[in-house]
Motif scaffolding. Sequence first.
Motif, mmCIF file in Angstrom:
data_model
loop_
_atom_site.group_PDB
_atom_site.id
_atom_site.type_symbol
_atom_site.label_atom_id
_atom_site.label_comp_id
_atom_site.label_asym_id
_atom_site.label_seq_id
_atom_site.Cartn_x
_atom_site.Cartn_y
_atom_site.Cartn_z
ATOM 1 N N THR A 1 79.063 34.678 -54.312
ATOM 2 C CA THR A 1 78.426 35.979 -54.075
ATOM 3 C C THR A 1 77.836 35.998 -52.666
ATOM 4 N N ALA A 2 77.269 37.149 -52.284
ATOM 5 C CA ALA A 2 76.653 37.281 -50.956
ATOM 6 C C ALA A 2 75.459 36.336 -50.797
ATOM 7 N N ALA A 3 74.899 35.870 -51.935
ATOM 8 C CA ALA A 3 73.751 34.962 -51.883
ATOM 9 C C ALA A 3 74.185 33.499 -51.744
ATOM 10 N N SER A 4 75.476 33.223 -51.885
ATOM 11 C CA SER A 4 75.972 31.840 -51.805
ATOM 12 C C SER A 4 75.796 31.283 -50.391
ATOM 13 N N ALA A 5 75.603 29.968 -50.327
ATOM 14 C CA ALA A 5 75.414 29.310 -49.028
ATOM 15 C C ALA A 5 76.724 29.292 -48.247
ATOM 16 N N ALA A 6 76.619 29.434 -46.929
ATOM 17 C CA ALA A 6 77.802 29.391 -46.063
ATOM 18 C C ALA A 6 78.513 28.045 -46.198
ATOM 19 N N PHE A 7 77.712 26.974 -46.436
ATOM 20 C CA PHE A 7 78.281 25.636 -46.576
ATOM 21 C C PHE A 7 79.247 25.571 -47.763
ATOM 22 N N LEU A 8 78.901 26.274 -48.856
ATOM 23 C CA LEU A 8 79.760 26.299 -50.052
ATOM 24 C C LEU A 8 81.113 26.940 -49.713
ATOM 25 N N VAL A 9 81.084 28.033 -48.945
ATOM 26 C CA VAL A 9 82.323 28.709 -48.537
ATOM 27 C C VAL A 9 83.195 27.754 -47.719
ATOM 28 N N ILE A 10 82.568 27.024 -46.786
ATOM 29 C CA ILE A 10 83.305 26.073 -45.933
ATOM 30 C C ILE A 10 83.958 24.985 -46.786
ATOM 31 N N VAL A 11 83.198 24.426 -47.743
ATOM 32 C CA VAL A 11 83.712 23.347 -48.599
ATOM 33 C C VAL A 11 84.872 23.840 -49.461
ATOM 34 N N LEU A 12 84.705 25.003 -50.085
ATOM 35 C CA LEU A 12 85.756 25.534 -50.967
ATOM 36 C C LEU A 12 87.016 25.890 -50.178
ATOM 37 N N HIS A 13 86.818 26.484 -49.006
ATOM 38 C CA HIS A 13 87.975 26.836 -48.173
ATOM 39 C C HIS A 13 88.713 25.583 -47.713
ATOM 40 N N THR A 14 87.947 24.556 -47.371
ATOM 41 C CA THR A 14 88.542 23.280 -46.949
ATOM 42 C C THR A 14 89.341 22.657 -48.091
ATOM 43 N N CYS A 15 88.767 22.663 -49.306
ATOM 44 C CA CYS A 15 89.473 22.105 -50.476
ATOM 45 C C CYS A 15 90.766 22.882 -50.758
ATOM 46 N N LEU A 16 90.702 24.215 -50.621
ATOM 47 C CA LEU A 16 91.890 25.040 -50.840
ATOM 48 C C LEU A 16 92.984 24.678 -49.840
ATOM 49 N N MET A 17 92.588 24.515 -48.571
ATOM 50 C CA MET A 17 93.557 24.168 -47.518
ATOM 51 C C MET A 17 94.167 22.781 -47.753
ATOM 52 N N ILE A 18 93.358 21.841 -48.218
ATOM 53 C CA ILE A 18 93.867 20.486 -48.516
ATOM 54 C C ILE A 18 94.898 20.571 -49.648
ATOM 55 N N GLY A 19 94.554 21.328 -50.694
ATOM 56 C CA GLY A 19 95.465 21.486 -51.832
ATOM 57 C C GLY A 19 96.810 22.065 -51.411
ATOM 58 N N ILE A 20 96.762 23.119 -50.585
ATOM 59 C CA ILE A 20 98.011 23.767 -50.134
ATOM 60 C C ILE A 20 98.827 22.823 -49.247
ATOM 61 N N SER A 21 98.135 22.052 -48.381
ATOM 62 C CA SER A 21 98.868 21.124 -47.491
ATOM 63 C C SER A 21 99.566 20.021 -48.290
ATOM 64 N N MET A 22 99.015 19.698 -49.480
ATOM 65 C CA MET A 22 99.647 18.693 -50.347
ATOM 66 C C MET A 22 100.923 19.231 -51.005
ATOM 67 N N VAL A 23 101.061 20.554 -51.030
ATOM 68 C CA VAL A 23 102.224 21.173 -51.678
ATOM 69 C C VAL A 23 103.305 21.566 -50.677
ATOM 70 N N MET A 24 102.896 22.258 -49.624
ATOM 71 C CA MET A 24 103.848 22.938 -48.728
ATOM 72 C C MET A 24 104.904 22.009 -48.131
ATOM 73 N N MET A 25 104.445 21.015 -47.376
ATOM 74 C CA MET A 25 105.383 20.167 -46.632
ATOM 75 C C MET A 25 106.259 19.317 -47.554
#
Length: 471
Positions: A352-376
Amino acid sequence: MQTEKKFKVLPIMISLLIAGFIGMFSETALNIALSDLMQVMHITPSTAQWLTTGYLLTLGILVPVSGLLLQWFTTRQLFITALSFSIVGTLIAALAPSFEFLMVARVVQAIGTGIMLPLMFNTILVIFPPEKRGGAMGIIGLVIMFAPAVGPTIAGLLIENLSWHWIFWLSLPFLILALVFGIAFMQNVSSITKPKIDLLSIALSTIGFGGIVFGFSSAGEGSGGWTSTKVILSLVIGVVGLLLFGWRQLSMKQPMINLRAFRYPMFSVGVVMIFISMMIILSSMLVLPLFLQGGFGKSAFYAGLLMLPGGIINGIMSPIMGRLFDKYGPKWLVFPGFLVAAASLWFFSGVTAASAAFLVIVLHTCLMIGISMVMMPAQTNGLNQLPREYYPDGTAIMNTLQQVAGAIGTALAVSVMSAGQEHYAEAHPGGNPLDALTSGVSNAFMFGMIIAVIGFVIALFIKRVPVNHQK
């Protein structure tokens, strides 16, 4: 083959990497400038959306023809042509005084990218033996993923301090450098067979892929949504065009794209997983900045900064995944990759808008790691199963479907998000618009999670392709 040892692999790779990076950078950097362009050029969001839609539409039409181009023209000819289009398009964009000029520039740029992407993958398949392709694809992945990561941040900086024109002025010298480097070092790696050009196939491909991309993109613009006549008609024409195109290819001795590549099961599985990954990554790259700017009230530069760590780590992970793939195969990368992506998207649905910016960074990073494990791994494993004569067809199929996946993913994400906002507003009359946006974004991320789970189920069928089968 003896000839493979004569390739100057490093200069060829450097030429391709510079060209690929700037192509991807200018594609994604403009997305963050759309709100600025709407004010400067006095255009609506649905009009501004055409800068992305037009680009995708051109790619969707051109990339299927790339398999034919690769068999008609030399590597050097295609490389120089692709970069020439990119340079001209970038120069028009840098000087563009109006939306119309910028729209033309985007189409010219897309022609360059549409030739360059399949050329890049096809060249790697030829100059690297199968057992080393994972690492090579990983380096390409680093560049292709790193450009969208830094694009929004650099674009945000340029917009705040100079103007949107500088996104293109910055790209121009690098494109010229890549062209000069390519003229000096690029070698002809593929054999020219000059198959018969079938104009009906080109027409059906253009109608089919063009109709699908246009239909989904128009639905995502929010002007009438899925029920508008324009969207329904485009999708129906696109589907009919694709069915006729497929039937035509399978009935020809020398098809434009040899769809018999789908007889190779790991190629088919790889294509589906790439399709799903592109839907996830492009839809989240659209929804997340909208939420960061609309929900968190952040600037374009700040939104770009929050997404930067995930993009950089995704780029760094790509060559690592390449080496792990060469050593262990795809299964133990693809399984956990989809699980990590699904978990990240599920947690994102609670932000939500009240969530910490750090949480967004961590979740986005985890999502990117997951996708990189699949794509290549999925891409390399699938292409490895094809005989050499199918390489142009395989790369054309994969690159075409990536563009289509991008259009479908972003359109569906925007539709799900808009429907969620409307549903919340109806259930809570007079409620906070920010809560409605949060509800819509939550729905969009849940939609992404469902797609990731489907990807995981398909990943159960993946098997490592033996690499000693070169034909």
